[in-house]
Write an enzyme that holds these catalytic residues in place. Structure first.
Site, PDB file in Angstrom:
ATOM      1  N   GLY A   1       0.814  -1.185  -0.051  1.00  0.00           N
ATOM      2  CA  GLY A   1       0.067  -0.059   0.148  1.00  0.00           C
ATOM      3  C   GLY A   1       0.943   1.154  -0.019  1.00  0.00           C
TER       4      GLY A   1
ATOM      5  N   GLY B   1      23.837  -9.391  20.141  1.00  0.00           N
ATOM      6  CA  GLY B   1      22.650  -8.616  20.735  1.00  0.00           C
ATOM      7  C   GLY B   1      21.913  -9.786  21.975  1.00  0.00           C
ATOM      8  N   ALA B   2      22.169  -9.332  23.119  1.00  0.00           N
ATOM      9  CA  ALA B   2      21.662 -10.105  24.169  1.00  0.00           C
ATOM     10  C   ALA B   2      20.327  -9.646  24.728  1.00  0.00           C
ATOM     11  N   GLY B   3      19.383  -9.199  23.720  1.00  0.00           N
ATOM     12  CA  GLY B   3      17.821  -8.731  24.046  1.00  0.00           C
ATOM     13  C   GLY B   3      17.098  -9.816  23.995  1.00  0.00           C
ATOM     14  N   VAL B   4      15.562  -9.571  23.746  1.00  0.00           N
ATOM     15  CA  VAL B   4      14.623 -10.315  23.789  1.00  0.00           C
ATOM     16  C   VAL B   4      14.835 -11.654  22.605  1.00  0.00           C
TER      17      VAL B   4
ATOM     18  N   GLU C   1      26.746  -8.812  23.838  1.00  0.00           N
ATOM     19  CA  GLU C   1      26.134  -7.617  24.052  1.00  0.00           C
ATOM     20  C   GLU C   1      26.896  -6.320  23.941  1.00  0.00           C
TER      21      GLU C   1
ATOM     22  N   SER D   1      20.847  -9.924  16.357  1.00  0.00           N
ATOM     23  CA  SER D   1      19.574  -9.389  17.029  1.00  0.00           C
ATOM     24  C   SER D   1      19.648  -8.278  17.770  1.00  0.00           C
TER      25      SER D   1
ATOM     26  N   GLY E   1      17.632  -5.362  17.546  1.00  0.00           N
ATOM     27  CA  GLY E   1      16.585  -4.284  17.727  1.00  0.00           C
ATOM     28  C   GLY E   1      15.780  -4.399  16.165  1.00  0.00           C
TER      29      GLY E   1
ATOM     30  N   HIS F   1      -5.267 -23.575  45.840  1.00  0.00           N
ATOM     31  CA  HIS F   1      -4.235 -24.234  46.545  1.00  0.00           C
ATOM     32  C   HIS F   1      -3.960 -25.684  45.971  1.00  0.00           C
TER      33      HIS F   1
HETATM   34  P1  FAD Z   1       3.937  -6.849  11.864  1.00  0.00           P
HETATM   35  O1  FAD Z   1       3.538  -7.997  12.685  1.00  0.00           O
HETATM   36  O2  FAD Z   1       5.290  -6.544  11.521  1.00  0.00           O
HETATM   37  O3  FAD Z   1       3.000  -6.771  10.515  1.00  0.00           O
HETATM   38  C1  FAD Z   1       3.176  -5.668   9.582  1.00  0.00           C
HETATM   39  C2  FAD Z   1       2.860  -6.212   8.302  1.00  0.00           C
HETATM   40  O4  FAD Z   1       2.732  -5.100   7.269  1.00  0.00           O
HETATM   41  C3  FAD Z   1       3.743  -7.159   7.436  1.00  0.00           C
HETATM   42  O5  FAD Z   1       3.237  -8.443   7.220  1.00  0.00           O
HETATM   43  C4  FAD Z   1       4.284  -6.512   6.553  1.00  0.00           C
HETATM   44  O6  FAD Z   1       4.633  -7.411   5.455  1.00  0.00           O
HETATM   45  C5  FAD Z   1       3.279  -5.700   6.017  1.00  0.00           C
HETATM   46  N1  FAD Z   1       3.513  -4.256   5.315  1.00  0.00           N
HETATM   47  C6  FAD Z   1       4.639  -3.668   5.517  1.00  0.00           C
HETATM   48  N2  FAD Z   1       4.647  -2.415   4.790  1.00  0.00           N
HETATM   49  C7  FAD Z   1       3.667  -2.650   3.903  1.00  0.00           C
HETATM   50  C8  FAD Z   1       2.976  -1.829   2.842  1.00  0.00           C
HETATM   51  N3  FAD Z   1       3.412  -0.780   2.476  1.00  0.00           N
HETATM   52  N4  FAD Z   1       1.786  -2.205   2.321  1.00  0.00           N
HETATM   53  C9  FAD Z   1       1.300  -3.470   2.781  1.00  0.00           C
HETATM   54  N5  FAD Z   1       1.759  -4.324   3.978  1.00  0.00           N
HETATM   55  C10 FAD Z   1       2.815  -3.774   4.290  1.00  0.00           C
HETATM   56  N6  FAD Z   1       5.730  -9.888  20.503  1.00  0.00           N
HETATM   57  C11 FAD Z   1       4.965 -10.322  21.366  1.00  0.00           C
HETATM   58  O7  FAD Z   1       4.168  -9.584  22.077  1.00  0.00           O
HETATM   59  N7  FAD Z   1       5.262 -11.661  21.899  1.00  0.00           N
HETATM   60  C12 FAD Z   1       6.136 -12.533  21.490  1.00  0.00           C
HETATM   61  O8  FAD Z   1       6.464 -13.604  21.985  1.00  0.00           O
HETATM   62  C13 FAD Z   1       6.906 -11.942  20.719  1.00  0.00           C
HETATM   63  N8  FAD Z   1       7.816 -12.676  20.140  1.00  0.00           N
HETATM   64  C14 FAD Z   1       8.617 -12.357  19.009  1.00  0.00           C
HETATM   65  C15 FAD Z   1       9.838 -13.055  18.137  1.00  0.00           C
HETATM   66  C16 FAD Z   1      10.330 -12.569  17.338  1.00  0.00           C
HETATM   67  C17 FAD Z   1      11.674 -13.468  16.670  1.00  0.00           C
HETATM   68  C18 FAD Z   1      10.010 -11.204  16.838  1.00  0.00           C
HETATM   69  C19 FAD Z   1      11.110 -10.686  15.396  1.00  0.00           C
HETATM   70  C20 FAD Z   1       9.285 -10.511  17.220  1.00  0.00           C
HETATM   71  C21 FAD Z   1       8.385 -10.972  18.298  1.00  0.00           C
HETATM   72  N9  FAD Z   1       7.350 -10.109  19.022  1.00  0.00           N
HETATM   73  C22 FAD Z   1       6.650 -10.615  19.899  1.00  0.00           C
HETATM   74  C23 FAD Z   1       7.064  -8.899  18.439  1.00  0.00           C
HETATM   75  C24 FAD Z   1       5.901  -8.939  17.403  1.00  0.00           C
HETATM   76  O9  FAD Z   1       6.191  -9.856  16.396  1.00  0.00           O
HETATM   77  C25 FAD Z   1       5.446  -7.470  16.766  1.00  0.00           C
HETATM   78  O10 FAD Z   1       5.471  -6.512  18.144  1.00  0.00           O
HETATM   79  C26 FAD Z   1       4.284  -7.687  16.150  1.00  0.00           C
HETATM   80  O11 FAD Z   1       4.204  -8.502  15.253  1.00  0.00           O
HETATM   81  C27 FAD Z   1       3.928  -6.247  15.777  1.00  0.00           C
HETATM   82  O12 FAD Z   1       2.956  -6.161  14.860  1.00  0.00           O
HETATM   83  P2  FAD Z   1       2.320  -5.130  13.668  1.00  0.00           P
HETATM   84  O13 FAD Z   1       0.984  -5.280  13.039  1.00  0.00           O
HETATM   85  O14 FAD Z   1       2.745  -3.633  14.126  1.00  0.00           O
HETATM   86  O15 FAD Z   1       3.482  -5.412  12.768  1.00  0.00           O
HETATM   87  P1  NAI Z   2      16.060  -5.902  21.762  1.00  0.00           P
HETATM   88  O1  NAI Z   2      15.945  -4.615  21.730  1.00  0.00           O
HETATM   89  O2  NAI Z   2      15.325  -6.662  22.832  1.00  0.00           O
HETATM   90  O3  NAI Z   2      17.667  -6.342  21.979  1.00  0.00           O
HETATM   91  C1  NAI Z   2      18.825  -5.832  21.234  1.00  0.00           C
HETATM   92  C2  NAI Z   2      19.942  -6.057  21.796  1.00  0.00           C
HETATM   93  O4  NAI Z   2      20.903  -5.753  20.943  1.00  0.00           O
HETATM   94  C3  NAI Z   2      20.146  -4.944  23.012  1.00  0.00           C
HETATM   95  O5  NAI Z   2      20.462  -5.369  24.178  1.00  0.00           O
HETATM   96  C4  NAI Z   2      21.288  -3.943  22.473  1.00  0.00           C
HETATM   97  O6  NAI Z   2      21.826  -3.397  23.255  1.00  0.00           O
HETATM   98  C5  NAI Z   2      21.887  -4.992  21.440  1.00  0.00           C
HETATM   99  N1  NAI Z   2      22.863  -4.295  20.467  1.00  0.00           N
HETATM  100  C6  NAI Z   2      22.338  -3.220  19.796  1.00  0.00           C
HETATM  101  N2  NAI Z   2      23.466  -3.016  18.706  1.00  0.00           N
HETATM  102  C7  NAI Z   2      24.460  -3.891  19.298  1.00  0.00           C
HETATM  103  C8  NAI Z   2      25.736  -3.915  18.653  1.00  0.00           C
HETATM  104  N3  NAI Z   2      26.196  -3.331  17.696  1.00  0.00           N
HETATM  105  N4  NAI Z   2      26.461  -5.287  19.169  1.00  0.00           N
HETATM  106  C9  NAI Z   2      25.972  -5.873  20.318  1.00  0.00           C
HETATM  107  N5  NAI Z   2      24.805  -5.553  20.886  1.00  0.00           N
HETATM  108  C10 NAI Z   2      23.950  -4.676  20.413  1.00  0.00           C
HETATM  109  O7  NAI Z   2      15.896  -6.269  20.147  1.00  0.00           O
HETATM  110  P2  NAI Z   2      15.683  -7.756  19.568  1.00  0.00           P
HETATM  111  O8  NAI Z   2      16.174  -8.877  20.464  1.00  0.00           O
HETATM  112  O9  NAI Z   2      16.216  -7.714  18.458  1.00  0.00           O
HETATM  113  O10 NAI Z   2      14.096  -7.922  19.480  1.00  0.00           O
HETATM  114  C11 NAI Z   2      13.451  -6.980  18.681  1.00  0.00           C
HETATM  115  C12 NAI Z   2      12.169  -6.942  19.569  1.00  0.00           C
HETATM  116  O11 NAI Z   2      11.152  -7.706  19.335  1.00  0.00           O
HETATM  117  C13 NAI Z   2      12.074  -6.654  21.083  1.00  0.00           C
HETATM  118  O12 NAI Z   2      12.593  -5.510  21.577  1.00  0.00           O
HETATM  119  C14 NAI Z   2      10.710  -7.111  21.251  1.00  0.00           C
HETATM  120  O13 NAI Z   2       9.969  -5.824  21.031  1.00  0.00           O
HETATM  121  C15 NAI Z   2      10.102  -7.812  20.177  1.00  0.00           C
HETATM  122  N6  NAI Z   2      10.412  -9.448  20.557  1.00  0.00           N
HETATM  123  C16 NAI Z   2       9.388  -9.295  21.774  1.00  0.00           C
HETATM  124  C17 NAI Z   2       9.609 -10.889  22.356  1.00  0.00           C
HETATM  125  C18 NAI Z   2       8.733 -11.241  23.375  1.00  0.00           C
HETATM  126  O14 NAI Z   2       7.674 -10.181  23.697  1.00  0.00           O
HETATM  127  N7  NAI Z   2       8.734 -12.161  23.969  1.00  0.00           N
HETATM  128  C19 NAI Z   2      10.313 -11.900  21.597  1.00  0.00           C
HETATM  129  C20 NAI Z   2      11.161 -11.232  20.479  1.00  0.00           C
HETATM  130  C21 NAI Z   2      11.237 -10.190  20.245  1.00  0.00           C
END
Ligand code: FAD
Ligand code: NAI
Length: 474
Positions: free
Chosen positions: A124, A189-192, A212, A278, A280, A453
């Site tokens: 879009g 990246g030792a984030g989520v 990290e 990973s 961010g 409980h």
């Molecule tokens: P998205 O899910 O990114 O969806 C956006 C969609 O828009 C995509 O399908 C894309 O193709 C489409 N799009 C983009 N631009 C256009 C365009 N111009 N026209 C048409 N379509 C378009 N969150 C949690 O809460 N719990 C979790 O356990 C969790 N685990 C995660 C694990 C991983 C490995 C990752 C990467 C993320 C995780 N997240 C988790 C984060 C979660 O996936 C996102 O916060 C969530 O998907 C965001 O939803 P959204 O609808 O904003 O975007």
């Molecule tokens: P993140 O923000 O959780 O972690 C990224 C980590 O990478 C940070 O600790 C940051 O300091 C580090 N970093 C950044 N640049 C770096 C570099 N040059 N060298 C070394 N370390 C560096 O991001 P992540 O893990 O990529 O996940 C993205 C997002 O997806 C999360 O913030 C979360 O919002 C969402 N997510 C949620 C999950 C859940 O809800 N369980 C699971 C996975 C993702």
């Protein structure tokens, strides 16, 4: 002739598809456009976005399988169960994950049909403001909509000089499709994502090192939780190096070599079979033609919105990862519902103070509200109730005694300000705290509620009692 709708949702992830369904339920004619086929065998656009296709759902499927594997390998024997040495068939594990993804993504297509939401395949991109609303190009078609909800989500941030091919060097997409247990896995990246994916492959036998940049571990979490998590993960064998500065990352014939400077300033080299990056995520705004219609972005490249997800353009809203706030699926969905209800003249709302966070490691980590360090920084007087899982009968029976529940309540009003859990089933236990905080409850309110409980929820109950120094079982 263009297609005409009341509402066009751009993006079919959790923010977009939920907004589309809710808007349709409220009587709007709705279309949702999605461009990405993800792994669809026919190359057709798939709904569910990052969450269903390459995020929440597939990662949790792999976490579940690897958790069972680890239990079989290390916990069964203590309960008198012998199964020999378990083996993992990675192809089956990944295949099961794909089946779950397929089922859920096609389920959303079904929900669209049920709710009469039109799915349009294609990107879009804004064309123009019209008298009646907005003109958007979707693929080759022109769509006229009275209102537009942008829900384009986010993509993995990549680092300069590190070419992600999603085979040897993976972002979240490739990380969920690794086809064999790597001997050595490096994660930047030792984030989520790093902690969740690192846990999957460590449990299955990989030697996992996370590099990290920040000097502190898991600084988004409460300080006690982060400390406990660092201890537990180290005991599990996850190697986490903090305060590193990356140097050159070289792809080798078989593997990858990462040069870095450690926290003490020493030059180091880490060789691994695979690398996951990973670090961010970045908002997806590129394909939108934002500049053509003057859509305002904030300094971090996200779409600028007010607390009700209104952009600077009349009738254009934005939700989910593409706007400010935590990048979480449930946050995106809440915003999607809020916007649909506001469009219908209802009082949709999203309470950004009670959005829970969950890390699906083992033990799980979950929290809602303020951390202790935030309260200190804000100068808020608070009291703490902290109870270990080891004091709970159900936890003992389950062999899940690691961790604690920590409740923070206002010293004067007793109102709950934050709840932090590291322990078994934290992802489910946190809901009670979210409900309590949503209703402005005091720790005394939770303390007076009868908890079944033996359950793990009694640890939450005891933490509430402990806020008033009257825990009964600790
Ligand atoms: P998205 O899910 O990114 O969806 C956006 C969609 O828009 C995509 O399908 C894309 O193709 C489409 N799009 C983009 N631009 C256009 C365009 N111009 N026209 C048409 N379509 C378009 N969150 C949690 O809460 N719990 C979790 O356990 C969790 N685990 C995660 C694990 C991983 C490995 C990752 C990467 C993320 C995780 N997240 C988790 C984060 C979660 O996936 C996102 O916060 C969530 O998907 C965001 O939803 P959204 O609808 O904003 O975007
Ligand atoms: P993140 O923000 O959780 O972690 C990224 C980590 O990478 C940070 O600790 C940051 O300091 C580090 N970093 C950044 N640049 C770096 C570099 N040059 N060298 C070394 N370390 C560096 O991001 P992540 O893990 O990529 O996940 C993205 C997002 O997806 C999360 O913030 C979360 O919002 C969402 N997510 C949620 C999950 C859940 O809800 N369980 C699971 C996975 C993702």
């Amino acid at each position: 002739m263009s297609k005409q709708f009341d509402v066009l949702v751009i993006g079919g992830g959790p923010g977009g598809y939920v907004a589309a369904i809710r808007a349709a339920q409220l009587g709007f004619s709705v279309a949702c456009c999605e461009a990405s086929p993800y792994a669809d065998p026919k190359g057709e656009p798939r709904l569910g976005g990052t969450c269903l296709n390459v995020g929440c759902i597939p990662s949790k499927a792999l976490l579940h399988t690897s958790h069972l594997f680890e239990e079989a390998a290390h916990s069964f024997a203590a309960q008198g169960i012998s199964v020999g040495t378990p083996k993992i068939h990675v192809k089956t594990m990944v295949g099961r994950k794909n089946t779950i993804v397929n089922q859920l993504t096609s389920g959303i297509k079904g929900l669209f049909k049920k709710n009469k939401v039109t799915l349009l395949g294609g990107l879009g991109a804004f064309v123009a403001h019209t008298e009646g609303g907005w003109q958007v190009k979707v693929g080759d078609e022109i769509v006229d909509a009275k209102q537009v909800i942008i829900a384009t989500g986010s993509s993995a941030r990549h680092l300069p000089g590190i070419a992600v091919d999603n085979k040897l060097i993976c972002d979240n997409v490739g990380a969920l499709d690794i086809d064999a247990v790597p001997k050595k896995l490096a994660i930047i990246g030792a984030g989520v994502i790093g902690l969740e994916m690192g846990s999957v492959w460590r449990r299955l036998g990989a030697d996992v090192t996370l590099l990290e940049a920040l000097p502190e571990f898991l600084s988004v979490a409460d300080v006690d939780v982060a400390k406990e998590a660092a201890k537990v993960f180290a005991k599990q064998g996850l190697k986490i190096e903090l305060g590193v500065a990356l140097g050159e990352v070289k792809a080798l014939k078989k593997g990858v070599s990462i040069a870095y400077t450690d926290k003490d300033g020493n030059e180091q080299k880490l060789d691994a079979d695979r690398l996951i990056v990973s670090v961010g995520r970045i908002p997806n705004t590129d394909g939108l033609n934002a500049e053509v219609v003057g859509l305002k972005l904030d300094p971090r490249g996200r779409i600028d919105v007010d607390a009700q997800c209104r952009t600077n353009l009349t009738g254009v809203w934005a939700v989910g990862d593409v706007v400010s706030g935590p990048m979480l699926a449930h946050k995106a969905m809440e915003e999607g519902v809020m916007v649909a209800e506001l469009m219908a003249g209802q009082s949709g709302h999203c309470n950004f103070d009670t959005i829970p966070w969950v890390l699906y490691t083992s033990p799980e980590i979950a929290w809602v509200g303020k951390t202790e360090q935030q309260l200190k920084a804000d100068g808020v007087a608070y009291k703490v109730g902290k109870i270990p899982f080891a004091a709970n009968g159900r936890a003992l029976g389950m062999g899940e005694t690691t961790g604690f529940v920590k409740m923070l309540a206002d010293a004067a009003s007793d109102r709950i300000l934050g709840v932090h859990i590291i322990g078994a089933n934290a992802s489910e236990l946190i809901s009670e705290a979210v409900v309590a905080m949503e209703f402005g409850a005091a720790s005394e309110d939770l303390a007076r509620i009868c908890h079944a409980h033996p359950t793990l929820s009694e640890v939450v109950h005891e933490a509430a009692l402990a806020c008033d120094k009257r825990a009964l079982h600790f």
